[in-house]
Each structure stands twice: as C-alpha cells, then as structure tokens.
Motif scaffolding. Structure first.
Motif, short mmCIF file in Angstrom:
data_model
loop_
_atom_site.label_atom_id
_atom_site.label_comp_id
_atom_site.label_asym_id
_atom_site.label_seq_id
_atom_site.Cartn_x
_atom_site.Cartn_y
_atom_site.Cartn_z
N HIS A 71 14.06 -54.87 34.19
CA HIS A 71 14.60 -56.20 33.93
C HIS A 71 14.12 -56.69 32.57
O HIS A 71 12.92 -56.85 32.36
CB HIS A 71 14.13 -57.19 35.00
CG HIS A 71 14.30 -56.66 36.39
ND1 HIS A 71 15.50 -56.15 36.84
CD2 HIS A 71 13.44 -56.54 37.41
CE1 HIS A 71 15.36 -55.76 38.08
NE2 HIS A 71 14.12 -55.97 38.46
N LEU A 72 15.06 -56.96 31.70
CA LEU A 72 14.68 -57.45 30.36
C LEU A 72 14.76 -58.98 30.29
O LEU A 72 14.56 -59.56 29.24
CB LEU A 72 15.56 -56.80 29.29
CG LEU A 72 15.52 -55.26 29.29
CD1 LEU A 72 16.27 -54.70 28.09
CD2 LEU A 72 14.09 -54.72 29.31
N GLY A 76 14.57 -63.26 39.99
CA GLY A 76 13.99 -64.00 41.10
C GLY A 76 12.96 -63.15 41.84
O GLY A 76 12.86 -61.93 41.64
N LYS A 77 12.22 -63.81 42.71
CA LYS A 77 11.21 -63.11 43.51
C LYS A 77 11.86 -61.97 44.31
O LYS A 77 11.28 -60.92 44.49
CB LYS A 77 10.57 -64.12 44.46
CG LYS A 77 9.52 -63.55 45.34
CD LYS A 77 8.86 -64.63 46.17
CE LYS A 77 7.80 -64.02 47.07
NZ LYS A 77 7.25 -65.02 47.99
N ALA A 108 26.97 -62.99 41.46
CA ALA A 108 26.28 -61.77 41.02
C ALA A 108 25.94 -61.91 39.53
O ALA A 108 26.77 -62.39 38.75
CB ALA A 108 27.16 -60.56 41.25
N GLY A 109 24.74 -61.53 39.17
CA GLY A 109 24.29 -61.67 37.78
C GLY A 109 23.50 -62.94 37.57
O GLY A 109 22.96 -63.15 36.48
N MET A 115 14.12 -69.69 41.32
CA MET A 115 13.66 -68.34 40.94
C MET A 115 13.31 -67.50 42.18
O MET A 115 12.48 -66.61 42.10
CB MET A 115 12.45 -68.39 40.00
CG MET A 115 12.73 -68.95 38.62
SD MET A 115 14.02 -68.04 37.73
CE MET A 115 13.22 -66.51 37.32
N LYS A 116 13.94 -67.78 43.28
CA LYS A 116 13.63 -67.00 44.48
C LYS A 116 14.55 -65.78 44.62
O LYS A 116 14.12 -64.71 45.04
CB LYS A 116 13.74 -67.88 45.71
CG LYS A 116 13.24 -67.20 46.95
CD LYS A 116 12.73 -68.17 47.97
CE LYS A 116 12.18 -67.39 49.15
NZ LYS A 116 11.65 -68.23 50.18
N PHE A 117 15.83 -65.95 44.27
CA PHE A 117 16.78 -64.85 44.45
C PHE A 117 17.58 -64.56 43.18
O PHE A 117 18.01 -65.49 42.49
CB PHE A 117 17.80 -65.21 45.54
CG PHE A 117 17.21 -65.38 46.91
CD1 PHE A 117 16.90 -64.27 47.69
CD2 PHE A 117 16.96 -66.64 47.42
CE1 PHE A 117 16.35 -64.42 48.95
CE2 PHE A 117 16.42 -66.81 48.69
CZ PHE A 117 16.11 -65.69 49.45
#
Ligand code: FES
Length: 163
Positions: A71-72, A76-77, A108-109, A115-117
């Motif tokens: 991941h750049l 999310g968690k 999607a995206g 910031m959980k999913f």
C-alpha cells in the motif's frame, strides 16, 4: 526523513543482512516489515530503505508499486480485497462487492472516514476453487455468500477476527 525501523524490525533487518550476500535481495522482506510496522509504505519509508540497501529511491518505488499487496497510501484497519477475476465473478463476486459497498457506505478503492475499512478490487487471489473469495488483511474468506458477508462485516464492526 520521518521513518525508521522500530527495534524489532531493526533486529530482523540486521539478521537478514547476514543471510543475504546481496542487499537487493532484502527489498521485498524489508518492504513487508515497513508495511507491518506502519500499515502502508510512505515515500519517507522508501527513501529510508533505499539508503539502508544502498539503492536509489526509484529502485524501491519500482518494486513497491509493482506489487498490489503493497500500500503506497494509508489503508483502513481492515483492507477488504475483493477478487474480480473469472471464477469469482461467475460465482457472484460482483454482488458480494455491492453488498460490502452498501454496508460500509464506500465504493471499491475508498476508505471509510474512521479509517476502519478499505475496499480494494484485486485480480485472482489464487483461491478459484473456493470462489467467491475475499481477503481481509492476511486472512482469506472463501465460499462467500450473502449471509456470510453480512456476518463478517458485523463481526469486524465489533472487532472480531474473520473466520
Ligand atoms: S478468480 Fe477469484 S480467487 Fe481466482
């Protein structure tokens, strides 16, 4: 520069240095260490790694950006990777995607505001025989159906590990 390995990763990195005669070979394991430490791989982290491996930041970037599992940007968690390739598609992955998107209120995206999913669409997860399949962080969830998706998302909302 705002990144450096934590104590545990510093130890791991130094142990790996002894095992590999060529520092280039440490690029992938070191990128994983960064991702597990920070959740993603920032430009600062890439510059740090380039220095440690005596490579250019572009060398590191070209590898990190090639593999979709790195991941750049922050994710999310729970990063929910939905397979969109043929076997999963034939077995209803598009419907699974819509259920997840509707339930989480993102496409999607995207990542939820808390910031959980994060929802990510990916190519074949290599589990075609148990399609449709998703991968949540490092855990595969296979033979999905609507009920299972609802259960998983409800459990994750209450912080339970997917089964
Ligand atoms: S097509 Fe989905 S796991 Fe292979």
């Amino acid at each position: 520069m705002n990144f450096e390995f934590n104590e545990e990763n510093e130890k791991k990195f130094n142990n790996l240095l002894k095992r590999y005669p060529n520092k280039n070979s440490l690029t992938l394991p070191a990128l994983w260490m960064i991702q597990y430490q920070e959740g993603w791989i920032s430009q600062d982290a890439m510059q740090y790694l380039a220095k440690r491996l005596e490579l250019s930041p572009m060398d590191i970037y070209s590898i990190a950006s090639f593999y979709t599992m790195f991941h750049l940007e922050p994710v999310g968690k729970y990063n929910i990777q939905i397979c969109k390739t043929l076997s999963c598609m034939l077995r209803g992955s598009e419907n699974i995607k819509h259920i997840i998107e509707n339930k989480l209120g993102i496409k999607a995206g995207e990542t939820t505001k808390d910031m959980k999913f994060t929802i990510t669409e990916v190519e074949c997860l290599g589990s075609c025989g148990t399609a449709p399949c998703i991968c949540i962080n490092d855990d595969y969830v296979q033979n999905l159906d609507e009920q299972k998706v609802h259960e998983i998302l409800d459990n994750l909302t209450h912080e339970e590990t997917p089964k």
